[in-house]
Design an enzyme around this catalytic site. Structure first.
Site, PDB file in Angstrom:
ATOM      1  N   CYS A  95      -1.622   0.894   1.725  1.00  0.00           N
ATOM      2  CA  CYS A  95      -0.912  -0.336   1.348  1.00  0.00           C
ATOM      3  C   CYS A  95       0.457  -0.367   2.030  1.00  0.00           C
ATOM      4  O   CYS A  95       1.184   0.639   2.001  1.00  0.00           O
ATOM      5  CB  CYS A  95      -0.735  -0.369  -0.176  1.00  0.00           C
ATOM      6  N   GLU A 125      -1.022   8.966  -4.632  1.00  0.00           N
ATOM      7  CA  GLU A 125       0.117   8.261  -4.023  1.00  0.00           C
ATOM      8  C   GLU A 125       1.373   9.137  -4.062  1.00  0.00           C
ATOM      9  O   GLU A 125       2.090   9.253  -3.067  1.00  0.00           O
ATOM     10  CB  GLU A 125       0.389   6.934  -4.747  1.00  0.00           C
ATOM     11  N   CYS A 190       6.146  -1.691  -7.139  1.00  0.00           N
ATOM     12  CA  CYS A 190       5.746  -2.850  -6.337  1.00  0.00           C
ATOM     13  C   CYS A 190       5.665  -4.122  -7.193  1.00  0.00           C
ATOM     14  O   CYS A 190       5.546  -4.040  -8.422  1.00  0.00           O
ATOM     15  CB  CYS A 190       4.429  -2.577  -5.621  1.00  0.00           C
ATOM     16  N   SER A 218      -7.107   4.940 -12.542  1.00  0.00           N
ATOM     17  CA  SER A 218      -6.100   3.992 -12.061  1.00  0.00           C
ATOM     18  C   SER A 218      -4.774   4.137 -12.818  1.00  0.00           C
ATOM     19  O   SER A 218      -4.701   3.909 -14.020  1.00  0.00           O
ATOM     20  CB  SER A 218      -6.659   2.571 -12.221  1.00  0.00           C
ATOM     21  N   ASN A 220      -2.019   2.352 -12.547  1.00  0.00           N
ATOM     22  CA  ASN A 220      -1.397   1.117 -13.053  1.00  0.00           C
ATOM     23  C   ASN A 220      -2.127   0.615 -14.301  1.00  0.00           C
ATOM     24  O   ASN A 220      -1.502   0.067 -15.211  1.00  0.00           O
ATOM     25  CB  ASN A 220      -1.265   0.070 -11.953  1.00  0.00           C
ATOM     26  N   SER A 261      -6.891  -2.700  -9.143  1.00  0.00           N
ATOM     27  CA  SER A 261      -8.131  -2.524  -8.377  1.00  0.00           C
ATOM     28  C   SER A 261      -9.359  -2.934  -9.193  1.00  0.00           C
ATOM     29  O   SER A 261     -10.472  -2.513  -8.890  1.00  0.00           O
ATOM     30  CB  SER A 261      -8.245  -1.076  -7.881  1.00  0.00           C
TER      31      SER A 261
HETATM   32  S1  SF4 Z   1      -0.522  -1.550  -6.783  1.00  0.00           S
HETATM   33 FE1  SF4 Z   1      -1.392  -2.656  -5.025  1.00  0.00          FE
HETATM   34  S2  SF4 Z   1       0.375  -3.660  -4.014  1.00  0.00           S
HETATM   35 FE2  SF4 Z   1       1.176  -2.084  -5.394  1.00  0.00          FE
HETATM   36  S3  SF4 Z   1       1.418  -0.304  -4.050  1.00  0.00           S
HETATM   37 FE3  SF4 Z   1      -0.584  -0.091  -5.066  1.00  0.00          FE
HETATM   38  S4  SF4 Z   1      -2.009  -1.016  -3.617  1.00  0.00           S
HETATM   39 FE4  SF4 Z   1       0.030  -1.685  -3.010  1.00  0.00          FE
END
Ligand code: SF4
Length: 277
Positions: A95, A125, A190, A218, A220, A261
């Site tokens: 990304c 990440e 982000c 995930s 997020n 995602s």
């Molecule tokens: S959540 Fe989506 S936009 Fe944000 S860093 Fe991860 S892949 Fe990129």
């Protein structure tokens, strides 16, 4: 029953882009490999594998002439160096927002800052960001920051995994500030993450129950669930559209949101099923 589907749902920009790159690569080349998951969604990864992209865990066994996709969460610099040394074709689906964090981390280090990354220690990440600097440190929260005292330079540059919450990041930075003479903080959460985090607060406050949909891998999605749970005891983390709608029939209103995602079709199917009630 009233159903509120979040405005910010479906794939984020980075996930959409990574999937598009993977599809185009599958159409163009043979012998395509990916290290780890392209994105953190099992159904999406299965589709990617079906298109002929093979998953591998080690770089050593890649045949000559292979094409290697870099996943959306990015990789440490040494992965690129290894692939280049093997003369393989690198297709980078990292990304751009993660790439930007890598760049900022390297710049901080070049300017003499000790790089501190606030993020999940075992997340791909965070490991990728760490692997873009020579001497970085990962902190998960303010308790980790406290343990660092005496072992950190006086000039520190702080950034974070893109899916962190502002709450955790600011609490950690606040703690770190007690241990450094100079602290430079770059907020690298982000935009898609921020928008969803704001929306989950709204949905959790106004609905009797909230469904957070996404893979257990995930980051997020995990944070959306944690944020919802703080506000609403009827917050449920579900991983697919396979729900038993009767489990939710007692609620007068339900909010539905997905991780970055989670395909929007999954959320739409859940909405339809609950609407039948
Ligand atoms: S959540 Fe989506 S936009 Fe944000 S860093 Fe991860 S892949 Fe990129």
């Amino acid at each position: 029953m009233k159903i509120y589907l979040a405005k910010h749902c479906g794939f984020c920009f980075g996930v959409k882009r990574a999937i598009k790159i993977a599809k185009e690569t599958a159409a163009k080349y043979k012998n395509i490999y990916i290290k780890g998951d392209l994105v953190h969604n099992e159904a999406v990864c299965k589709k990617i594998e079906k298109s002929g992209i093979k998953r591998m865990d080690s770089l050593d066994k890649l045949p000559v002439g292979s094409n290697v996709i870099i996943k959306a969460h990015g990789e440490p610099l040494k992965t690129y160096k290894t692939l280049q040394a093997m003369d393989l074709n690198i297709v980078d689906a990292t990304c751009p927002m993660v790439k930007d964090i890598h760049k900022k981390a390297r710049e901080l280090e070049q300017k003499g800052y000790q790089v501190v990354i606030i993020g999940d220690r075992n997340h791909e990440e965070t490991k990728g960001i760490l692997g873009n600097v020579k001497n970085g440190v990962i902190l998960e929260n303010k308790n980790d920051a406290d343990k660092l005292k005496g072992n950190i330079k006086n000039k520190i540059g702080v950034l974070c995994q893109s899916t962190q919450t502002l709450e955790n990041v600011t609490a950690t930075v606040h703690e770190l500030a007690k241990h450094a003479e100079e602290l430079f903080f770059i907020n690298t959460i982000c935009n898609p993450t921020r928008l969803r985090q704001n929306e989950i607060e709204e949905l959790s406050s106004k609905c009797a129950a909230v469904l957070i949909v996404g893979s257990k891998k995930s980051a997020n999605t995990k944070r959306l669930y944690e944020a919802a749970k703080k506000i609403n005891k009827n917050a449920f983390w579900i991983t697919s559209e396979k729900i038993n709608k009767n489990d939710f029939s007692k609620f007068k209103s339900i909010g539905i949101i997905g991780g970055a995602s989670t395909p929007v079709e999954v959320l739409q199917t859940i909405t339809r099923r609950l609407n039948d009630l």
